[in-house]
Design a protein around this motif. Sequence first.
Motif, PDB file in Angstrom:
ATOM      1  N   GLU A 170      -4.505  14.523  -3.080  1.00 35.16           N
ATOM      2  CA  GLU A 170      -4.173  15.500  -4.106  1.00 35.16           C
ATOM      3  C   GLU A 170      -5.049  16.744  -4.022  1.00 35.16           C
ATOM      4  N   GLN A 171      -4.427  17.882  -4.316  1.00 44.37           N
ATOM      5  CA  GLN A 171      -5.244  19.084  -4.504  1.00 44.37           C
ATOM      6  C   GLN A 171      -5.624  19.269  -5.964  1.00 44.37           C
ATOM      7  N   MET A 172      -4.901  18.576  -6.853  1.00 44.14           N
ATOM      8  CA  MET A 172      -5.267  18.619  -8.274  1.00 44.14           C
ATOM      9  C   MET A 172      -6.422  17.630  -8.453  1.00 44.14           C
ATOM     10  N   ALA A 173      -7.610  18.075  -8.021  1.00 40.27           N
ATOM     11  CA  ALA A 173      -8.733  17.144  -7.904  1.00 40.27           C
ATOM     12  C   ALA A 173      -9.105  16.521  -9.249  1.00 40.27           C
ATOM     13  N   HIS A 174      -9.061  17.304 -10.301  1.00 39.42           N
ATOM     14  CA  HIS A 174      -9.486  16.789 -11.596  1.00 39.42           C
ATOM     15  C   HIS A 174      -8.600  15.622 -12.019  1.00 39.42           C
ATOM     16  N   GLN A 175      -7.283  15.863 -11.979  1.00 36.59           N
ATOM     17  CA  GLN A 175      -6.349  14.812 -12.397  1.00 36.59           C
ATOM     18  C   GLN A 175      -6.462  13.580 -11.499  1.00 36.59           C
ATOM     19  N   ALA A 176      -6.602  13.825 -10.207  1.00 33.55           N
ATOM     20  CA  ALA A 176      -6.652  12.703  -9.270  1.00 33.55           C
ATOM     21  C   ALA A 176      -7.906  11.857  -9.503  1.00 33.55           C
ATOM     22  N   LEU A 177      -9.039  12.513  -9.710  1.00 35.46           N
ATOM     23  CA  LEU A 177     -10.287  11.759  -9.912  1.00 35.46           C
ATOM     24  C   LEU A 177     -10.271  11.032 -11.250  1.00 35.46           C
ATOM     25  N   ALA A 178      -9.633  11.646 -12.261  1.00 38.23           N
ATOM     26  CA  ALA A 178      -9.565  10.993 -13.567  1.00 38.23           C
ATOM     27  C   ALA A 178      -8.719   9.716 -13.491  1.00 38.23           C
ATOM     28  N   LEU A 179      -7.764   9.722 -12.583  1.00 38.91           N
ATOM     29  CA  LEU A 179      -6.849   8.595 -12.455  1.00 38.91           C
ATOM     30  C   LEU A 179      -7.410   7.513 -11.538  1.00 38.91           C
ATOM     31  N   ALA A 180      -8.178   7.932 -10.540  1.00 33.28           N
ATOM     32  CA  ALA A 180      -8.547   7.029  -9.451  1.00 33.28           C
ATOM     33  C   ALA A 180      -9.720   6.126  -9.819  1.00 33.28           C
ATOM     34  N   LEU A 202       0.866  -1.180   0.000  1.00 30.08           N
ATOM     35  CA  LEU A 202       0.000   0.000   0.000  1.00 30.08           C
ATOM     36  C   LEU A 202       0.903   1.231   0.000  1.00 30.08           C
ATOM     37  N   LEU A 203       0.794   2.012  -1.075  1.00 29.93           N
ATOM     38  CA  LEU A 203       1.605   3.221  -1.183  1.00 29.93           C
ATOM     39  C   LEU A 203       0.724   4.429  -0.881  1.00 29.93           C
ATOM     40  N   LEU A 204       1.160   5.233   0.088  1.00 30.35           N
ATOM     41  CA  LEU A 204       0.424   6.433   0.477  1.00 30.35           C
ATOM     42  C   LEU A 204       1.151   7.624  -0.143  1.00 30.35           C
ATOM     43  N   LEU A 205       0.468   8.349  -1.010  1.00 29.25           N
ATOM     44  CA  LEU A 205       1.117   9.455  -1.722  1.00 29.25           C
ATOM     45  C   LEU A 205       0.490  10.775  -1.309  1.00 29.25           C
ATOM     46  N   ASP A 206       1.315  11.662  -0.727  1.00 26.58           N
ATOM     47  CA  ASP A 206       0.795  12.944  -0.249  1.00 26.58           C
ATOM     48  C   ASP A 206       1.169  14.053  -1.234  1.00 26.58           C
ATOM     49  N   GLU A 207       0.216  14.476  -2.015  1.00 23.84           N
ATOM     50  CA  GLU A 207       0.345  15.582  -2.961  1.00 23.84           C
ATOM     51  C   GLU A 207       1.606  15.491  -3.833  1.00 23.84           C
ATOM     52  N   PRO A 208       1.706  14.417  -4.625  1.00 22.92           N
ATOM     53  CA  PRO A 208       2.895  14.295  -5.467  1.00 22.92           C
ATOM     54  C   PRO A 208       3.020  15.403  -6.508  1.00 22.92           C
ATOM     55  N   SER A 209       1.926  16.108  -6.806  1.00 17.74           N
ATOM     56  CA  SER A 209       1.998  17.140  -7.850  1.00 17.74           C
ATOM     57  C   SER A 209       2.430  18.498  -7.302  1.00 17.74           C
ATOM     58  N   LEU A 210       2.597  18.594  -5.977  1.00 16.58           N
ATOM     59  CA  LEU A 210       2.788  19.904  -5.357  1.00 16.58           C
ATOM     60  C   LEU A 210       3.977  20.668  -5.950  1.00 16.58           C
ATOM     61  N   GLY A 211       3.706  21.847  -6.448  1.00 13.56           N
ATOM     62  CA  GLY A 211       4.758  22.737  -6.931  1.00 13.56           C
ATOM     63  C   GLY A 211       5.347  22.359  -8.277  1.00 13.56           C
ATOM     64  N   LEU A 212       4.731  21.398  -8.978  1.00 10.50           N
ATOM     65  CA  LEU A 212       5.316  20.953 -10.250  1.00 10.50           C
ATOM     66  C   LEU A 212       4.587  21.551 -11.452  1.00 10.50           C
ATOM     67  N   ALA A 213       5.306  21.625 -12.568  1.00 12.01           N
ATOM     68  CA  ALA A 213       4.722  22.143 -13.809  1.00 12.01           C
ATOM     69  C   ALA A 213       3.770  21.095 -14.407  1.00 12.01           C
ATOM     70  N   PRO A 214       2.777  21.547 -15.181  1.00 11.62           N
ATOM     71  CA  PRO A 214       1.764  20.624 -15.709  1.00 11.62           C
ATOM     72  C   PRO A 214       2.319  19.386 -16.435  1.00 11.62           C
ATOM     73  N   LEU A 215       3.354  19.583 -17.243  1.00 11.15           N
ATOM     74  CA  LEU A 215       3.876  18.429 -17.992  1.00 11.15           C
ATOM     75  C   LEU A 215       4.531  17.412 -17.056  1.00 11.15           C
ATOM     76  N   VAL A 216       5.164  17.930 -16.021  1.00 14.44           N
ATOM     77  CA  VAL A 216       5.815  17.041 -15.047  1.00 14.44           C
ATOM     78  C   VAL A 216       4.745  16.306 -14.249  1.00 14.44           C
ATOM     79  N   ILE A 217       3.685  17.012 -13.908  1.00 15.57           N
ATOM     80  CA  ILE A 217       2.569  16.380 -13.184  1.00 15.57           C
ATOM     81  C   ILE A 217       2.019  15.230 -14.020  1.00 15.57           C
ATOM     82  N   ARG A 218       1.890  15.460 -15.310  1.00 12.78           N
ATOM     83  CA  ARG A 218       1.360  14.408 -16.190  1.00 12.78           C
ATOM     84  C   ARG A 218       2.249  13.167 -16.123  1.00 12.78           C
TER      85      ARG A 218
END
Length: 241
Positions: A197-207, A161-177
């Motif tokens: 995640e605070q990037m709710a759209h990306q997180a929900l699309a993935l989850a 079980l991997l717990l990921l806390d806001e991996p997108s924080l402070g990153l540019a959009p392409l890096v987030i992708r």
Amino acid sequence: MKSGPLLQLERVSVRYGAIEALREVSIEVGAGEIVTIIGANGAGKSSLLKSIAGLEPIASGRILIDGRDIGAIPAHKRLQCGVTLAPEGRGIFPDQSVLDNLLLGAYSLQATAAEINALVGHGFELFPRLAQRQAQWAGTLSGGEQQMLALARALMSKPRLLLLDEPSLGLAPLVIRDILRSIRVLRDAGLTILLVEQMAHQALALADRGYVLETGRITLEGSGSALLANPGIRAFYLGAH
Ligand code: ATP
């Protein structure tokens, strides 16, 4: 016989003095799922992950892995139960090389040198940029590379079980992708992931599924696609009208 969820939280509360950061939170994560927790700043997302990792004591409730209560197990032993947190802010060692950071991630394993080499190889396969920079000090990596290192290091403990806390924080959009793509690759390889995640759209699309956390309480749950389509979520978390 149907097996139960890998992770189960039953009415978990976390308090910091008078502040109740989590109030009777109940969630489940099935084996092989990506489940996301979305919520505003201060909703309690990090507290939730820290309580699962054993870094924050719970005031009440139960945390179960494979149906077994792990509430009394200290953080370093939870790693051995297969629970690994990649914390917000990455938590890498800036004055150590990329390779040494990875090796530190395996400290809890009773592994042979060959097994550890294989794990390092797996991390480099997932993030080839780290392979090219393995001798470089981690503190000199770009923000995106540091996040890759944080992920690769978390994988060195062979989590279930991997717990990921806001991996997108402070990153540019392409890096987030790229980071989100690698999270999908890990899920497709069978890893179970709880993603904050605070990037709710990306997180929900993935989850596969998601929960909404508001001031310490779960207020909504559903499949990633159902939450994405929910008008309240769209208005509040996705900036849609
Ligand atoms: P963010 O998205 O801003 O990182 P979060 O959803 O992860 O926020 P938490 O960091 O879990 O939220 O914090 C939840 C609440 O608990 C906040 O009100 C925060 O101020 C409080 N809190 C968190 N850690 C502590 C602490 N060590 N001592 C006191 N209060 C704390």
